[in-house]
Design a protein around this motif. Structure first.
Motif, PDB file in Angstrom:
ATOM      1  N   GLU A   1      -5.123   5.316   6.585  1.00 43.42           N
ATOM      2  CA  GLU A   1      -5.533   4.892   7.609  1.00 43.42           C
ATOM      3  C   GLU A   1      -4.879   3.786   8.964  1.00 43.42           C
ATOM      4  O   GLU A   1      -5.556   4.094   9.938  1.00 43.42           O
ATOM      5  N   LYS A   2      -3.954   4.581   9.864  1.00 42.47           N
ATOM      6  CA  LYS A   2      -3.534   5.233  10.659  1.00 42.47           C
ATOM      7  C   LYS A   2      -4.472   6.043  11.155  1.00 42.47           C
ATOM      8  O   LYS A   2      -4.781   5.696  12.639  1.00 42.47           O
TER       9      LYS A   2
ATOM     10  N   TYR B   1      -1.626   6.424   1.758  1.00 44.16           N
ATOM     11  CA  TYR B   1      -3.015   5.662   1.690  1.00 44.16           C
ATOM     12  C   TYR B   1      -3.031   4.457   3.309  1.00 44.16           C
ATOM     13  O   TYR B   1      -3.698   5.005   4.051  1.00 44.16           O
ATOM     14  N   ASP B   2      -1.859   4.066   3.417  1.00 46.38           N
ATOM     15  CA  ASP B   2      -1.561   3.355   4.942  1.00 46.38           C
ATOM     16  C   ASP B   2      -1.346   4.130   6.004  1.00 46.38           C
ATOM     17  O   ASP B   2      -2.149   4.416   7.242  1.00 46.38           O
ATOM     18  N   SER B   3      -1.243   5.783   5.938  1.00 48.98           N
ATOM     19  CA  SER B   3      -0.683   7.049   6.705  1.00 48.98           C
ATOM     20  C   SER B   3      -2.056   7.086   7.222  1.00 48.98           C
ATOM     21  O   SER B   3      -2.391   7.165   8.272  1.00 48.98           O
TER      22      SER B   3
ATOM     23  N   MET C   1      -4.779  -5.111   2.555  1.00 44.87           N
ATOM     24  CA  MET C   1      -3.824  -4.737   3.568  1.00 44.87           C
ATOM     25  C   MET C   1      -3.401  -4.367   5.200  1.00 44.87           C
ATOM     26  O   MET C   1      -4.298  -5.217   5.377  1.00 44.87           O
ATOM     27  N   THR C   2      -3.087  -3.799   5.331  1.00 39.84           N
ATOM     28  CA  THR C   2      -2.650  -3.286   7.151  1.00 39.84           C
ATOM     29  C   THR C   2      -3.311  -2.989   7.542  1.00 39.84           C
ATOM     30  O   THR C   2      -3.654  -1.950   6.969  1.00 39.84           O
ATOM     31  N   THR C   3      -3.859  -3.474   8.477  1.00 40.65           N
ATOM     32  CA  THR C   3      -4.400  -2.580   9.514  1.00 40.65           C
ATOM     33  C   THR C   3      -4.046  -2.442  10.700  1.00 40.65           C
ATOM     34  O   THR C   3      -2.567  -2.913  11.135  1.00 40.65           O
ATOM     35  N   TYR C   4      -4.779  -1.361  11.724  1.00 40.03           N
ATOM     36  CA  TYR C   4      -4.282  -0.778  13.057  1.00 40.03           C
ATOM     37  C   TYR C   4      -4.971  -1.155  14.206  1.00 40.03           C
ATOM     38  O   TYR C   4      -6.147  -0.947  14.032  1.00 40.03           O
TER      39      TYR C   4
ATOM     40  N   GLU D   1      -7.454   7.522  10.389  1.00 36.37           N
ATOM     41  CA  GLU D   1      -8.452   6.780  10.533  1.00 36.37           C
ATOM     42  C   GLU D   1      -8.887   6.194  11.792  1.00 36.37           C
ATOM     43  O   GLU D   1      -9.813   6.226  12.164  1.00 36.37           O
ATOM     44  N   THR D   2      -7.955   5.132  11.809  1.00 36.04           N
ATOM     45  CA  THR D   2      -7.945   4.902  12.597  1.00 36.04           C
ATOM     46  C   THR D   2      -7.755   4.956  14.632  1.00 36.04           C
ATOM     47  O   THR D   2      -8.892   5.311  15.487  1.00 36.04           O
TER      48      THR D   2
ATOM     49  N   LEU E   1       1.182  -0.898   0.125  1.00 36.81           N
ATOM     50  CA  LEU E   1      -0.484  -0.167  -0.349  1.00 36.81           C
ATOM     51  C   LEU E   1       0.648   1.039  -0.271  1.00 36.81           C
ATOM     52  O   LEU E   1       1.797   1.685   0.447  1.00 36.81           O
TER      53      LEU E   1
END
Length: 101
Positions: free
Chosen positions: A30-31, A26-28, A89-92, A33-34, A22
């Motif tokens: 996702e972070k 988009y990874d940032s 994708m990786t989630t957190y 958003e978490t 990813l």
């Protein structure tokens, strides 16, 4: 080999790896958003409006350290990566060690 068969072989898509990285953007996202979607963070900040969120480093166990700023508080939270079982994708998950006083 017949011309039609050759055309099919040339036009057929080549196999690609099952998973792709990813993009860092988009990874940032996702972070962030978490963090923003967490009721625990909202409660720790006493529902105060946000001023900023920034990545401030990495904890000894590899969790990403983030600082969430409000006018009255600087809250440290940690994001722990949860890699997918297969393609994806990786989630957190979030660790909020303490709230604002």
């Amino acid at each position: 080999m017949k011309p039609l068969a050759l055309l099919v072989l040339v036009a057929a898509p080549l196999p690609l790896p099952a998973s792709a990285a990813l993009s860092p953007f988009y990874d940032s996202a996702e972070k962030i958003e978490t963090i923003l979607g967490s009721g625990a963070v909202a409660d720790a900040l006493h529902q105060a409006p946000l001023r900023s969120i920034e990545n401030t480093g990495t904890r000894a166990d590899g969790a990403d350290e983030w600082m969430v700023h409000t006018q009255e508080c600087d809250l440290v939270v940690y994001l722990i990566a949860v890699p997918p079982d297969g393609p994806g994708m990786t989630t957190y998950t979030l660790d909020v060690p303490k709230g604002c006083d």
